[in-house]
Design a protein around this motif. Structure first.
Motif, short mmCIF file in Angstrom:
data_model
loop_
_atom_site.label_atom_id
_atom_site.label_comp_id
_atom_site.label_asym_id
_atom_site.label_seq_id
_atom_site.Cartn_x
_atom_site.Cartn_y
_atom_site.Cartn_z
N GLY A 109 0.81 -1.22 0.00
CA GLY A 109 0.00 0.00 0.00
C GLY A 109 0.84 1.26 0.00
N THR A 110 1.98 1.21 -0.70
CA THR A 110 2.82 2.41 -0.86
C THR A 110 3.01 2.70 -2.34
OG1 THR A 110 4.80 1.00 -0.75
CG2 THR A 110 4.13 2.11 1.29
N GLU A 111 3.45 3.92 -2.61
CA GLU A 111 3.73 4.32 -3.99
C GLU A 111 4.92 3.55 -4.55
OE1 GLU A 111 2.52 6.80 -6.19
OE2 GLU A 111 0.79 6.73 -4.84
N TYR A 112 5.95 3.37 -3.71
CA TYR A 112 7.21 2.82 -4.22
C TYR A 112 7.68 1.62 -3.40
CZ TYR A 112 7.04 7.52 -6.07
OH TYR A 112 6.61 8.67 -6.68
N ALA A 113 8.27 0.67 -4.10
CA ALA A 113 9.07 -0.38 -3.47
C ALA A 113 10.36 -0.45 -4.27
CB ALA A 113 8.34 -1.72 -3.51
N VAL A 114 11.47 -0.46 -3.55
CA VAL A 114 12.78 -0.52 -4.20
C VAL A 114 13.48 -1.78 -3.69
CG1 VAL A 114 15.00 0.64 -4.57
CG2 VAL A 114 12.91 2.00 -4.24
N GLY A 115 13.76 -2.71 -4.59
CA GLY A 115 14.44 -3.95 -4.21
C GLY A 115 15.88 -3.68 -3.82
N CYS A 116 16.39 -4.48 -2.89
CA CYS A 116 17.81 -4.39 -2.54
C CYS A 116 18.28 -5.78 -2.09
CB CYS A 116 18.05 -3.33 -1.47
SG CYS A 116 17.23 -3.66 0.09
N ALA A 117 19.54 -5.86 -1.65
CA ALA A 117 20.16 -7.18 -1.46
C ALA A 117 19.66 -7.96 -0.25
CB ALA A 117 21.67 -7.02 -1.38
N ASN A 118 19.23 -7.28 0.79
CA ASN A 118 18.79 -7.96 2.02
C ASN A 118 18.12 -6.95 2.95
OD1 ASN A 118 20.94 -6.73 3.77
ND2 ASN A 118 22.25 -7.86 2.35
N GLY A 119 17.61 -7.45 4.06
CA GLY A 119 16.88 -6.59 4.99
C GLY A 119 17.76 -5.59 5.71
N LEU A 120 18.97 -6.01 6.07
CA LEU A 120 19.89 -5.07 6.72
C LEU A 120 20.19 -3.91 5.78
CD1 LEU A 120 21.89 -4.09 8.87
CD2 LEU A 120 23.55 -5.74 7.99
N ASP A 121 20.48 -4.23 4.52
CA ASP A 121 20.73 -3.17 3.54
C ASP A 121 19.53 -2.24 3.40
OD1 ASP A 121 23.25 -4.11 3.02
OD2 ASP A 121 22.96 -4.38 0.87
N ALA A 122 18.34 -2.79 3.42
CA ALA A 122 17.14 -1.96 3.27
C ALA A 122 17.12 -0.88 4.36
CB ALA A 122 15.87 -2.82 3.36
N LEU A 123 17.42 -1.27 5.59
CA LEU A 123 17.42 -0.31 6.70
C LEU A 123 18.59 0.66 6.58
CD1 LEU A 123 16.54 -2.82 9.57
CD2 LEU A 123 15.00 -1.16 8.51
N ALA B 281 12.67 -15.51 0.01
CA ALA B 281 13.22 -15.83 -1.31
C ALA B 281 13.99 -17.14 -1.23
CB ALA B 281 14.11 -14.68 -1.78
N LEU B 282 14.74 -17.45 -2.29
CA LEU B 282 15.57 -18.66 -2.32
C LEU B 282 17.02 -18.27 -2.07
CD1 LEU B 282 13.92 -20.31 -5.46
CD2 LEU B 282 13.40 -20.74 -3.05
N GLY B 283 17.19 -17.25 -1.28
CA GLY B 283 18.49 -16.68 -0.96
C GLY B 283 18.22 -15.34 -0.32
N ASP B 284 19.18 -14.44 -0.34
CA ASP B 284 18.96 -13.12 0.26
C ASP B 284 18.15 -12.20 -0.65
OD1 ASP B 284 20.13 -12.98 2.87
OD2 ASP B 284 22.10 -13.18 1.94
N GLY B 285 17.43 -11.29 -0.03
CA GLY B 285 16.69 -10.28 -0.75
C GLY B 285 16.11 -9.29 0.24
N GLY B 286 15.78 -8.10 -0.24
CA GLY B 286 15.19 -7.09 0.63
C GLY B 286 14.51 -6.02 -0.20
N ALA B 287 13.82 -5.11 0.47
CA ALA B 287 13.16 -3.99 -0.22
C ALA B 287 12.89 -2.86 0.76
CB ALA B 287 11.85 -4.45 -0.86
#
Ligand code: PLP
Length: 374
Positions: free
Chosen positions: A54-68, A198-204
């Motif tokens: 429910g947001t305008e944007y989602a930006v994928g990144c490598a993992n959750g720590l990176d997202a923060l 995911a089947l490995g690392d991922g974040g947003a």
């Protein structure tokens, strides 16, 4: 005891098998496409995930720590935050929440949780605010919504950024809204064991702030918006095409999977009756504001209970045995001198029971029966 008799904490093989053949097909589609980064799979998933949250944007990144980290670094680049600014954060969280703050040269200000909700105690936030406070980072820990109207009001009144760590709460609700859409920005992890894994690392990162989304996208791409022109000292943090395709297969079933998790939790709540064991959330069965990433229970003889369950073929995990302020990596910071009795008691007594959409009722009943005979 044969291996098949073991009740796993989380049977990821079984969880992911339940998405076949679509999951394997998606991976093969990407493998055969010849395009592995910054392609249509990521674009499509970002659109679907933003719409889901429910947001305008989602930006994928490598993992959750990176997202923060990216959220806070972008705010620094935008001049909204500066080194030494204070970020209020729950003391009982996974280390990644705190690392994202210290990584950016910001100062975490640890606030105790409410022992009933296990989330940041909103009655203790205002006393932690001073002239250097610039942000509140809430963590929807164990999959339970940490946001309250009072937190929203405090942030508005003191003009603080509200950032959500949504690594454990994909799909969780606050009223009709989802966690990840409640503040200025939110970090999400798609680590395989999360509710959306995911089947490995991922974040947003999700946000409604266009400038923030664009800055994050640039920082995550070496600091570049235009090829070979580097505006920021960036990093390489991308969600890859295979992970995005896998997540696209799993996202449409997330609400259903979370409902199953709540059903499993309800079974634990109704049937655990050992007086030595305390249920979370005052023993109240939870609604859509809890997606039960984790099913925590509390026991003074926690280590003994864990060992007894292991002996009887039940895997459990402690989330988390040592709180951040007691970790060696922060031993030379003011955090190390803090006394945080609520957090420390949770760390000493918490035990996480097997929980996933793939666990069967009879497995849950076996865990319950063992706990009640402890
Ligand atoms: C898992 C988790 C993270 C970090 O996510 P990764 O993808 O493992 O880097 C951050 N915060 C919390 C609360 C988490 O549970």
């Amino acid at each position: 005891m044969v291996d098949t008799d073991i009740i796993k904490f989380l049977d990821l093989k079984k969880v992911n098998h339940s998405f076949e053949p679509a999951l394997g097909d998606a991976v093969r589609r990407v493998a055969e496409s010849g395009w592995y980064l910054l392609g249509n799979e990521v674009k499509t998933f970002e659109r679907e995930y933003a719409s889901f949250i429910g947001t305008e944007y989602a930006v994928g990144c490598a993992n959750g720590l990176d997202a923060l980290i990216l959220i806070l670094q972008a705010y620094m680049e935008m001049g909204v935050l500066k080194p030494g600014d204070e970020v209020i954060v729950p003391a009982n969280t996974y280390i990644a929440t705190i690392l994202a703050i210290t990584e950016n040269g910001l100062t975490p200000v640890l606030v105790e949780p409410d022992p009933d909700t296990l989330q940041i105690d909103d009655s203790r936030i205002e006393v932690a605010i001073n002239a250097r406070t610039r942000a509140v980072m809430i963590v929807h820990l164990y999959g339970k919504c940490a946001y309250t109207e009072r937190i929203g009001e405090i942030c508005r009144k003191h003009e603080l950024l509200l950032i959500e760590d949504n690594a454990q709460a994909h799909g969780c609700r606050f009223g009709e809204r989802r966690t990840g859409s409640l503040g200025h920005a939110a970090g999400h992890s798609f680590y395989p064991g999360k509710n959306l894994g995911a089947l490995g690392d991922g974040g947003a990162v999700t946000t409604n702030d266009r400038a923030l989304a664009e800055t994050i996208r640039a920082i995550a791409n070496y600091g570049s918006q235009k090829k070979y022109v580097f505006r920021y000292c960036g990093r390489n943090s991308r969600l890859d095409e295979i992970q995005a395709a896998a997540l696209g297969v799993k996202l449409p079933r997330l609400d259903e999977d979370n409902a199953r998790r709540r059903e499993v939790a309800g079974r634990y709540f109704r049937n655990i009756s050992n007086p030595r064991v305390t249920l979370p959330y005052g023993g109240r069965i939870q609604g859509r504001d809890n997606v039960f990433h984790i099913m925590p229970i509390f026991c003074d003889e926690r280590d003994g209970l864990k060992e007894y369950l292991a002996r009887n073929g039940v895997e459990t995990i402690i989330h988390y045995p040592i709180p951040p302020h007691r970790q060696e990596c922060y031993s030379r910071t003011p955090m190390a001198r803090m006394s945080l009795p609520v957090t420390e008691r949770i760390a000493a007594t918490e035990l996480s029971l097997p929980m996933s959409p793939a666990i069967t009722d009879s497995e849950v009943d076996r865990v319950i029966d063992l706990i009640n005979r402890f």
